[in-house]
Design a protein around this motif. Structure first.
Motif, mmCIF file in Angstrom:
data_model
loop_
_atom_site.group_PDB
_atom_site.id
_atom_site.type_symbol
_atom_site.label_atom_id
_atom_site.label_comp_id
_atom_site.label_asym_id
_atom_site.label_seq_id
_atom_site.Cartn_x
_atom_site.Cartn_y
_atom_site.Cartn_z
ATOM 1 N N ASP A 57 0.840 -1.197 0.000
ATOM 2 C CA ASP A 57 0.000 0.000 0.000
ATOM 3 C C ASP A 57 0.876 1.249 0.000
ATOM 4 O O ASP A 57 1.570 1.513 0.993
ATOM 5 N N PRO A 58 0.890 2.022 -1.103
ATOM 6 C CA PRO A 58 1.770 3.188 -1.161
ATOM 7 C C PRO A 58 1.270 4.321 -0.265
ATOM 8 O O PRO A 58 0.069 4.544 -0.143
ATOM 9 N N HIS A 59 2.214 5.010 0.363
ATOM 10 C CA HIS A 59 1.858 6.214 1.114
ATOM 11 C C HIS A 59 1.441 7.273 0.097
ATOM 12 O O HIS A 59 2.046 7.394 -0.964
ATOM 13 N N GLU A 60 0.441 8.036 0.429
ATOM 14 C CA GLU A 60 -0.073 9.030 -0.513
ATOM 15 C C GLU A 60 0.622 10.380 -0.367
ATOM 16 O O GLU A 60 0.218 11.355 -0.985
ATOM 17 N N ASP A 61 1.690 10.445 0.423
ATOM 18 C CA ASP A 61 2.391 11.710 0.652
ATOM 19 C C ASP A 61 3.521 11.948 -0.339
ATOM 20 O O ASP A 61 4.279 12.915 -0.208
ATOM 21 N N ALA A 67 -11.633 -2.125 3.733
ATOM 22 C CA ALA A 67 -11.600 -0.668 3.542
ATOM 23 C C ALA A 67 -13.016 -0.100 3.526
ATOM 24 O O ALA A 67 -13.289 0.918 4.172
ATOM 25 N N LEU A 68 -13.918 -0.765 2.829
ATOM 26 C CA LEU A 68 -15.302 -0.315 2.768
ATOM 27 C C LEU A 68 -15.945 -0.337 4.155
ATOM 28 O O LEU A 68 -16.597 0.622 4.572
ATOM 29 N N LEU A 111 -8.747 2.273 -0.574
ATOM 30 C CA LEU A 111 -7.372 1.839 -0.801
ATOM 31 C C LEU A 111 -6.669 2.881 -1.671
ATOM 32 O O LEU A 111 -7.279 3.479 -2.553
ATOM 33 N N ALA A 112 -5.403 3.091 -1.401
ATOM 34 C CA ALA A 112 -4.630 4.070 -2.161
ATOM 35 C C ALA A 112 -4.492 3.633 -3.603
ATOM 36 O O ALA A 112 -4.381 2.438 -3.894
ATOM 37 N N GLN A 113 -4.489 4.608 -4.521
ATOM 38 C CA GLN A 113 -4.198 4.283 -5.906
ATOM 39 C C GLN A 113 -2.780 3.746 -5.961
ATOM 40 O O GLN A 113 -1.890 4.245 -5.288
#
Length: 150
Positions: A10-14, A78-79, A85-87
């Motif tokens: 899961d990639p960090h979105e930062d 997640a739902l 979930l991150a792209q």
């Protein structure tokens, strides 16, 4: 013994390039990496340690999910928890060779003193992850040492 389990990367979105790693079939088997390559390396290490401990303790090893089943389980979680979930989330089988730990690596009982507020936090997080207090301290300590040692 050879094993493979689907990992969720899961990639960090930062924009940092960091990835969190979880295994849908193995609650508490978690890690992270500073980039995708590091996350894959850390996933193998986490899976090796987790399965080796399970084998040494005589715990049953669950059957691995398919990548599609892992994706569906992560999406359902997640739902249910109210997040997306991150792209760029990746599902990847991680294969390792794991052997039961040698008797010299068997857990050792020890007594430590912690503030009640810290114990409460450990217990709360352990409960969320489906772990015992000892397992939570073990996971957190391994992760902390891994970060320090780079």
């Amino acid at each position: 013994m050879y094993f493979y389990f689907p990992a969720t990367l899961d990639p960090h979105e930062d924009g940092s390039g960091r990835y969190d790693v979880t295994f849908v079939d193995l609650p508490g088997c978690v890690s992270q990496g500073k980039d995708l390559g590091d996350a894959l390396r850390m996933a193998r290490e986490a899976l090796t340690l987790h399965l080796s401990s399970m084998l040494a303790d005589g715990d049953p090893i669950p059957a691995p999910s398919t990548l599609e089943d892992a994706r569906r389980a992560d999406e359902a979680e997640a739902l249910a928890e109210g997040y997306s979930l991150a792209q760029g989330t990746i599902w990847q089988h991680i294969s390792i060779e794991a052997e039961p730990r040698k008797p010299t690596d068997a857990p050792v009982r020890l007594s430590i003193s912690l503030k009640p507020s810290i114990i409460a936090k450990i217990d709360a997080l352990a409960g969320e992850m489906g772990l015992t207090r000892s397992a939570m301290i073990n996971v957190a300590t391994r992760e902390y040492i891994s970060r320090i040692q780079g």
